[in-house]
Scaffold this active site. Structure first.
Site, PDB file in Angstrom:
ATOM      1  N   LYS A 332     -65.143 -26.446  39.868  1.00 57.21           N
ATOM      2  CA  LYS A 332     -64.053 -25.809  39.120  1.00 57.21           C
ATOM      3  C   LYS A 332     -64.132 -26.080  37.611  1.00 57.21           C
ATOM      4  O   LYS A 332     -63.753 -25.235  36.810  1.00 57.21           O
ATOM      5  CB  LYS A 332     -62.697 -26.272  39.666  1.00 57.21           C
ATOM      6  CG  LYS A 332     -62.389 -25.714  41.063  1.00 57.21           C
ATOM      7  CD  LYS A 332     -61.009 -26.119  41.543  1.00 57.21           C
ATOM      8  CE  LYS A 332     -60.791 -25.672  42.965  1.00 57.21           C
ATOM      9  NZ  LYS A 332     -59.493 -26.034  43.504  1.00 57.21           N
ATOM     10  N   ASP A 369     -54.634 -21.574  41.783  1.00 51.79           N
ATOM     11  CA  ASP A 369     -54.054 -22.709  42.527  1.00 51.79           C
ATOM     12  C   ASP A 369     -52.677 -23.045  41.982  1.00 51.79           C
ATOM     13  O   ASP A 369     -51.739 -23.325  42.729  1.00 51.79           O
ATOM     14  CB  ASP A 369     -54.912 -23.978  42.344  1.00 51.79           C
ATOM     15  CG  ASP A 369     -56.195 -23.943  43.164  1.00 51.79           C
ATOM     16  OD1 ASP A 369     -56.237 -23.206  44.164  1.00 51.79           O
ATOM     17  OD2 ASP A 369     -57.154 -24.649  42.795  1.00 51.79           O
TER      18      ASP A 369
HETATM   19  P1  NAP Z   1     -60.394 -33.859  43.623  1.00 52.11           P
HETATM   20  O1  NAP Z   1     -60.467 -33.223  42.293  1.00 52.11           O
HETATM   21  O2  NAP Z   1     -61.607 -34.478  44.210  1.00 52.11           O
HETATM   22  O3  NAP Z   1     -59.226 -34.987  43.568  1.00 52.11           O
HETATM   23  C1  NAP Z   1     -58.991 -35.826  44.658  1.00 52.11           C
HETATM   24  C2  NAP Z   1     -57.741 -36.669  44.389  1.00 52.11           C
HETATM   25  O4  NAP Z   1     -57.460 -37.416  45.575  1.00 52.11           O
HETATM   26  C3  NAP Z   1     -57.919 -37.676  43.272  1.00 52.11           C
HETATM   27  O5  NAP Z   1     -56.699 -37.839  42.598  1.00 52.11           O
HETATM   28  C4  NAP Z   1     -58.293 -38.944  44.051  1.00 52.11           C
HETATM   29  O6  NAP Z   1     -57.994 -40.125  43.368  1.00 52.11           O
HETATM   30  C5  NAP Z   1     -57.394 -38.806  45.247  1.00 52.11           C
HETATM   31  N1  NAP Z   1     -57.864 -39.590  46.387  1.00 52.11           N
HETATM   32  C6  NAP Z   1     -58.936 -39.362  47.154  1.00 52.11           C
HETATM   33  N2  NAP Z   1     -59.033 -40.311  48.124  1.00 52.11           N
HETATM   34  C7  NAP Z   1     -57.986 -41.152  47.947  1.00 52.11           C
HETATM   35  C8  NAP Z   1     -57.536 -42.312  48.615  1.00 52.11           C
HETATM   36  N3  NAP Z   1     -58.186 -42.806  49.666  1.00 52.11           N
HETATM   37  N4  NAP Z   1     -56.412 -42.923  48.173  1.00 52.11           N
HETATM   38  C9  NAP Z   1     -55.754 -42.438  47.105  1.00 52.11           C
HETATM   39  N5  NAP Z   1     -56.130 -41.343  46.417  1.00 52.11           N
HETATM   40  C10 NAP Z   1     -57.233 -40.694  46.836  1.00 52.11           C
HETATM   41  O7  NAP Z   1     -59.874 -32.813  44.718  1.00 52.11           O
HETATM   42  P2  NAP Z   1     -58.830 -31.597  44.521  1.00 52.11           P
HETATM   43  O8  NAP Z   1     -59.560 -30.336  44.284  1.00 52.11           O
HETATM   44  O9  NAP Z   1     -57.788 -32.010  43.551  1.00 52.11           O
HETATM   45  O10 NAP Z   1     -58.216 -31.520  45.991  1.00 52.11           O
HETATM   46  C11 NAP Z   1     -57.345 -32.525  46.462  1.00 52.11           C
HETATM   47  C12 NAP Z   1     -56.715 -32.092  47.765  1.00 52.11           C
HETATM   48  O11 NAP Z   1     -55.980 -30.884  47.564  1.00 52.11           O
HETATM   49  C13 NAP Z   1     -57.712 -31.807  48.872  1.00 52.11           C
HETATM   50  O12 NAP Z   1     -57.202 -32.279  50.085  1.00 52.11           O
HETATM   51  C14 NAP Z   1     -57.796 -30.296  48.908  1.00 52.11           C
HETATM   52  O13 NAP Z   1     -58.105 -29.806  50.182  1.00 52.11           O
HETATM   53  C15 NAP Z   1     -56.372 -29.920  48.531  1.00 52.11           C
HETATM   54  N6  NAP Z   1     -56.324 -28.580  47.942  1.00 52.11           N
HETATM   55  C16 NAP Z   1     -55.578 -27.652  48.601  1.00 52.11           C
HETATM   56  C17 NAP Z   1     -55.477 -26.389  48.095  1.00 52.11           C
HETATM   57  C18 NAP Z   1     -54.660 -25.383  48.845  1.00 52.11           C
HETATM   58  O14 NAP Z   1     -54.814 -24.188  48.585  1.00 52.11           O
HETATM   59  N7  NAP Z   1     -53.761 -25.817  49.712  1.00 52.11           N
HETATM   60  C19 NAP Z   1     -56.142 -26.024  46.906  1.00 52.11           C
HETATM   61  C20 NAP Z   1     -56.889 -27.011  46.235  1.00 52.11           C
HETATM   62  C21 NAP Z   1     -56.949 -28.298  46.772  1.00 52.11           C
HETATM   63  P3  NAP Z   1     -59.078 -40.823  42.388  1.00 52.11           P
HETATM   64  O15 NAP Z   1     -58.975 -40.104  41.072  1.00 52.11           O
HETATM   65  O16 NAP Z   1     -58.640 -42.232  42.320  1.00 52.11           O
HETATM   66  O17 NAP Z   1     -60.418 -40.667  43.040  1.00 52.11           O
END
Ligand code: NAP
Length: 566
Positions: A332, A369
């Site tokens: 992204k 999003d």
């Molecule tokens: P990303 O950029 O990789 O960010 C992941 C986030 O999760 C970071 O803040 C990370 O913290 C945190 N995290 C991961 N493992 C963790 C743990 N064990 N304990 C605490 N924090 C943790 O991913 P993203 O694109 O933002 O997506 C995040 C989530 O949103 C995913 O589950 C994705 O499927 C969902 N999502 C859903 C939609 C939808 O349409 N519903 C759209 C986009 C995303 P750190 O910075 O400390 O690593």
């Protein structure tokens, strides 16, 4: 006349078929030969290992939507040409290709080469419409006893399970195969990067002969899914996922229903989801279903991309015609940099999840999003206020979020979208993240409306907010028992939103519901962002209910499947 009663051993030494050998020099004189199809065929390989199972599989395959069977004789243990070949051929209800792949070309046959080639000629003489001869064996095959009847088309094939040669090497090889006597050229090579698929597809531009041009592996899957759009002679699809005879092969059902293979044409518009990993994505399912519902001539494919810049460059030629992309993890931010123009909100968020091709071939970036998540939360706040008989928004404000406290859990791509979205609606934004520095960077970008709070303080129930929005991956399948907020602290929030949507009812949402909070699930965000992409892709209104139902059904089916496998 060909004497079909001759056995293969007799044929090897004596038989001469009184018809000309096929050569591409007379490939135009096809008056007595089978007409080649005007669209790409769906072929499936029969690979059972016993004679009886092979015959059964042929019967099943003829009713599953395949156009043509590939009879992989080399899979049958104890195959005997004289005893088995005629019976197998006469059993086929569909056109077929006889293939007897040797070990040296990644097949199973390990016997005498002369017997193998004689079997193929014998099949041709018995009336096989197509035989597959390895390019490396072409000279020996054509020089051996017996000629190939004009009723039989020879596919000369070359496979490389390790890598894909360059586009110019592929072109040279295809031309050599044509000159060696191929009626149909088949080249299949392993894609180590999705850009190899572009090289492979370039073979289908002005080919010397009808061509089967397929990349193996997930990174080359589009060559299989889009063979009809690009004019390939055929593509291979499996009877079931377990039956795939090469890596990256879709099933016949996926090809025909999800990717509308038989309806593809040169005019079909192309879309895809760029990600890594991407095979789990539901986006192809909901976009293709929605395209089909409104009768839009488009197809949407998964694109496993390592390097976004290299991918966009390899597919920039308008002949590939990608009109737009969804973009997901981890591309992204790269999409933002590579877009020639960016919607202001996406630029603020620092992430692009949608790319739309402009008339000059460049891409404009959007972020759907953000408005999808914020829109779903606002809708629930309005509904809840209405149920309480209260005004949804403070007087004079446009959003129910105005003046509210909005806690964002996480500071990744989804967290940024939520934080900027909430701030743009006038909310006071609190950000918490496992890695505090990322939360601080996000808050700094948002300015004075944002404050960082400690992850531990939130866990200990010391932070209260009107809205709590989870954008971490905690709680996502298969680790469904995890939650970003302990049960004891979840009652601190009026509304809880979870961006995770597999499962739909996460631990966090179940706890929040039990604690009496309003809840909004990630499915609404997913459908919302896809619906906005659909508008950008097609210019039409999306069939929202259908998209939601399709996604829900797929998630339920996957969770049943998961439970059964446990
Ligand atoms: P990303 O950029 O990789 O960010 C992941 C986030 O999760 C970071 O803040 C990370 O913290 C945190 N995290 C991961 N493992 C963790 C743990 N064990 N304990 C605490 N924090 C943790 O991913 P993203 O694109 O933002 O997506 C995040 C989530 O949103 C995913 O589950 C994705 O499927 C969902 N999502 C859903 C939609 C939808 O349409 N519903 C759209 C986009 C995303 P750190 O910075 O400390 O690593």
């Amino acid at each position: 006349m060909a004497d079909n009663s001759l056995g293969v051993s007799h044929f090897l030494t004596k038989a001469r078929v009184e018809c000309r050998a096929i050569s591409l020099n007379d490939a135009t004189s096809t008056s007595t030969t089978m007409k080649l199809p005007d669209r790409s065929l769906v072929a499936t390989s029969i690979t059972a290992t016993s004679f009886e199972a092979f015959m059964d599989e042929m019967t099943v395959a003829s009713t599953t939507g395949a156009d043509i069977l590939e009879l992989r004789l080399d899979f049958i243990q104890d195959f005997d040409t004289e005893r088995d070949l005629k019976r197998i051929m006469s059993h086929s209800r569909l056109p077929y290709i006889v293939t007897y792949r040797p070990k040296w070309e990644w097949g199973n046959y390990n016997g005498e080469e002369a017997t193998r080639l004689a079997t193929l000629k014998y099949a041709a003489m018995l009336g096989a419409p197509f035989i597959d001869v390895e390019f490396k064996a072409a000279d020996t095959f054509f020089a051996s006893a017996g000629e190939v009847p004009v009723t039989c088309k020879v596919i000369l094939s070359a496979h490389d399970f390790n890598l894909t040669p360059s586009a110019s090497e592929l072109k040279d090889q295809a031309y050599k195969m044509y000159q060696a006597g191929a009626d149909i050229v088949k080249i299949a090579a392993m894609a180590t990067d999705i850009t190899d698929a572009a090289s492979m597809l370039s073979l289908l531009q002005d080919p010397a002969a009808p061509t089967i041009s397929l990349s193996m592996g997930e990174k080359g899957q589009i060559t299989r899914l889009l063979s009809n759009k690009f004019g390939g002679f055929l593509t291979f699809a499996a009877l079931s996922p377990e039956k795939a005879s090469a890596p990256g092969q879709p099933t016949i059902q996926q090809l025909n229903t999800l990717f509308k293979f038989k309806h593809q044409s040169q005019a079909t518009k192309l879309f895809g989801i760029i990600g890594n990993p991407v095979s789990h994505s539901r986006s192809p399912l909901i976009h293709n279903t929605a395209f089909q519902d409104i009768g839009f001539d488009g197809v949407y494919v998964p694109l496993l991309v390592d390097d976004l810049s290299a991918f966009l460059d390899a597919f920039k030629d308008p002949q590939y015609g990608f009109s737009g992309f969804s973009v997901t993890i981890p591309h992204k931010e790269a999409a933002l940099k590579l877009a020639s123009s960016v919607d202001p909100l996406a630029a603020q968020i620092g992430a692009v999840n949608t790319l739309i091709r402009q008339s000059d071939g460049t891409f404009k970036g959007y972020n759907t999003d953000c408005s999808a998540a914020i829109g779903a939360i606002e809708k629930q706040m309005i509904r809840a206020a209405y149920a309480r008989g209260e005004p949804a928004s403070a007087e004079g404000s446009v959003s129910p979020l105005w003046g509210k406290t909005f806690l964002v859990l996480g500071a990744g791509g989804a967290g940024r979208a939520l934080a900027f979205g909430a701030a743009s609606r006038g909310a006071r934004v609190l950000i918490t993240n496992r890695s505090r520095d990322r939360a601080e960077a996000l808050a700094a970008g948002l300015g004075p409306s944002a404050t960082v709070v400690d992850w531990e303080a939130v866990q200990q129930g010391e932070v209260r907010a009107d809205v709590c929005a989870n954008s971490t991956s905690l709680g996502m399948s298969p680790r469904i028992e995890e939650t970003p907020i302990p049960r004891s602290a979840v009652g601190n929030f009026g509304l809880v939103f979870d961006s995770v949507y597999t499962p739909v009812w996460t631990r966090l949402l179940l706890d929040a519901r039990d604690a009496g909070c309003e809840v909004v699930d990630g499915l609404q965000m997913f459908v919302g962002q896809a619906a906005q992409q659909f508008r950008l892709f097609t210019g039409h209104e999306p069939p929202l209910e259908l998209m939601q139902e399709t996604l829900m059904a797929a998630i339920s089916a996957a969770s049943v499947d998961h439970e059964e496998k446990k």
